[in-house]
Design a protein around this motif. Sequence first.
Motif: not given
Lengths: 648, 392
Positions: A171, A203-204, A169, A174-175
Amino acid sequence: MNLAITILVVVAIASVIGTVLKQNQPYTDYIIKFGTFWHQVFLKLGLYDVYGAIWFLLLLAFLLLSTTVCVYRNIPIILRDVLHFRLNAQEKSLRTMANQQEWQVAQETQQVADKAQQFFKGAGYRLRIKKRGDEQVFAMIKGGLSRFGYIFTHVGIVVICIGGLIDGNLPLKIKEWRGAISLETRNISASEVPAKSRLKPQDNFSFRGNITLPEGSTTNLVFLNIRDGYLIQELPFSVELKDFRIEHYPSGQPKSFESDLIIHDDQLSKPLKTTIRVNHPLLYRGYSIYQASFGDGGSKLHLKLWPFFDPQLHTTKVDTAVFDHRDLKVKGQKLTLEIDKFQPFNVFPAEKGSGRSFVNYGPSIVFKLRDATGVATEYLNFMGPVEQDGRLFYISGMRKSVDEPYRYLHIPMDPQGKVDRFMEFHALLNNTKRVAEIARQNATKALKNAKLNSPQVRDRIVDSMRQLVKLYVDGGFAAIDNEIRQRVPKDKQASVADAYIKILRNVMQSAYLDLLKQEGVDISKPLSPANQAFFEDAVTNLAAISKYGSPFYVQLASYDERQASGLEITRSPGKDIVYLGSGMLVLGIFMMFYIMPQRLWLLLKPVDGKLQILLAGSGLRNKEDFSKHFVELTKAFELKALGIAERR
Amino acid sequence: MNTSQHVMPSSFERWSWFKNLNLWDGLWAALVLASGFYVFARYGSEMDTFELGILSGATMGLTGLGLLWKSFRGLVIAVAVISLWSISIYGTDLSLAEHNFFLKFLISSQSAIMWMSALFVMATVTYFYATFRDNEFVGKVASSMTWTATAMGLIGLMVRWRESYLLGPDIGHIPVSNLYEVFILFSVITAALYLFYEQKYETRKMGGFVLLVISAAVAFLLWYNFARDASEIKPLVPALQSYWMKIHVPANFVGYGSFAIAAMLGVAYLIKQKAVQVNPDGYMARHLPDLDMLDDIMHKSIALGFAFFTMATILGAMWAAEAWGGYWSWDPKETWALIVWLNYAAWLHMRLTKGWRGAPLAWWAAIGLLVTTFAFLGVNMFLSGLHSYGEL
Ligand code: HEM
């Protein structure tokens, strides 16, 4: 190299932490367990989510980096090793090798060279030959693949880590650090969750989340549970649960769960109907939908509340559903009824010798009664009667906290198969006026038998009878015992207790007969064994009501089951990369261990009219095995190429 | 110098391996392939792709193993014949286990497993006696006991497989689904691997040490059976109803068995080394197995175990991907598999890249077994997770 081992060991130790400390539990559990101070320390160290903690990811990244560097550095060495034949090896250096054998033969150089070439080629060696004057040198290599095994193994690990990182997870993390998203921690409905905690399909690209879908409902929202909160992930399609089925073994263990799903998607010309079950997921547009669990989807329950406090026995009907909270007013007090669970059957191992292996206790509900101060008692009520010691009872368990075992109230079943007679009996004993009447009749009869006629004596007897009944109904034998201890001198206590119990039984028996008469039973005849047993059971269990804690008995009159399916929805584009890496890893390991890399040199040199033959070799990895192999090889070479049948 | 005249001459030509096969090898291959085809002809129509895959894999695997290791054939044939005999006595009546003489005392799964247990424990003692009394005959007896015990264990598993179907067609399943069953599997696989090394290195001196760990497994098995009634056949929960289980679990136990052997050889190594230090010509030093050989087999065993354990873990991940929706969930059992894997990877690095040999690696192998045991048993006992099938 030390580095590689250090990393392996450190990752191993770090991994241990995450298994010893239960991961991703609610923070309140941790606070209870460790106290606030250590909770803060552990939280800061990321110990509650070790495998998602930054230091752990860095560790893995380091592993990835060092392995990559190692492979990068080693590839040229290996290629040189495998491709280079080392034709320049000198006799002197050959003679220092651990494995060597020498022959002197009276044969032509070229003749031996031809035979040797044929022999070694046949044995699977790649070879190069160099002529140096009248000398000939053979340089030979076999098992080079073993060296590629090293590359496969390590590249495999790198590939697995890359696949894992894609599916990790990172990314999302980081968000979260950038503040683009934030976890939702409140227990609110999906539609109320703010945009900051929602993720659009695009987004994911990799996630793993859950939905609980009641039968007949549709959703396109998946919950991603992260630490102490969650995010909502939107799907580009929606999922409808048409039907959920669960099959059971005779032991009551689940045998299979399956869900009939309908996928609604604009990209589809018509909805996609499919059935999934455990170990048989649906793969759709890169998403996988799994049957993970099951639960209640809010089954409708029709309850009947039998009051313990009301001599008139006015029952109340309540229509509710699993997970509903309902406020009730009882004797002016607020009481909340919270339904936690409904189970359509309960299978237990049968008693030995009953001839059956399992018994089914039928449907049950679990609910809580919470008073105005927030204190709750939990109850477990079975819908149908349950057999115990050959008689049937309606059973209700109660406990003050989930760590305790249930304590059970057994309501004897009446001949109509209901709870009514017991409830009426209880109500009758609660009815002071009726009890007084019955006591009076009893007392009058007793005095008549004793040929006494004193109203004062009678009233005193009636009074004490009434009090005894009240004591018993409100507090059981303990209350009567207590009364005797306080009022009666020690030496008389035992005889008074005997007398009280006799009187009490007498009154209750009369009350019971009264009840039977109302039911239309002919009480002039002796009671049937069933009616007699009912009385004994009723009397015993009446006393337990005072400790039961609930002002009423909740009867499950009927239900309408609605199940929910627990689905897990994932998207893991890294999966195939991980599998690719895994394949390389396995292949590499087998190549590395089961192919023996080896080098041989053969030197043919005419000396004093004879031909001197020197065979030398080295095994790169397993020296012991190579030495054994070398001995056999030389014997075969002697026989096949030199024509020597037996050594001198 | 004529000892190995018969194996040597042509064994270095390409394809020599095939040329070297004799009539018996051909018969063996024909027998196994024919059995495979028979099963296919008779039941093929009821099998799905994966079952057909497993059938052909098993057929090829058995053929190959029998060609590589000749003694293995006898074991397979004995197990097949006796299991079929037991199954034919049963027919469709499970209660015959209590009435039929052969079933009751010999070859119902429970009896066979009890025989296996007794024989393994006896073999342990016998091996040690043979080692310390230099008695070759007793050593042969110990080997026979171990072969018989292995056969009995396998028969026990085969018959149990059938018995589970007699309990109910929907209850039937391969007996590798709970702790009781895998302990039998562990004992049998470890013994078979040991017997392979025993033959290849022509020594029985390691037998006592290796069988010690099998005896420990047997002790657990018996306790588990008598104290917890664990031998009862239970139906499978849905998550276990998967063909992955059929390959994941056995692969895992080749790993565990190899690691166990390596650990016991490590122990033997350390004792021997101590004995040599104390007195190089002493009684112990003369009777214990050779140090270089122990070191070598320890390495081979860990290498084999590592290869299979790697495959098992990957298969487990593939299964998890199908059953739970993720190939890796950091569930305690998975994580401990990783820990075990990393441990032996580090061991192998030490040996292959740093050239470590002998005592340090022997210590490491021995301690490694504790880590492995925790992954195998401890996780089920102390840590909860998705893998809580084999709870104590
Ligand atoms: C997580 C897993 C692994 C990591 C991080 C890792 C890392 C490394 C590193 C950093 C080196 C040193 C390269 C150098 O100094 O040039 C190395 C060498 C080596 N590794 Fe691994 N390795 C891993 C797994 C394995 C496995 C599973 C095996 C096989 C059993 C293995 C076998 C070797 C061998 C044989 C070498 C030496 C190569 C040579 O010297 O030619 N490694 N490894």
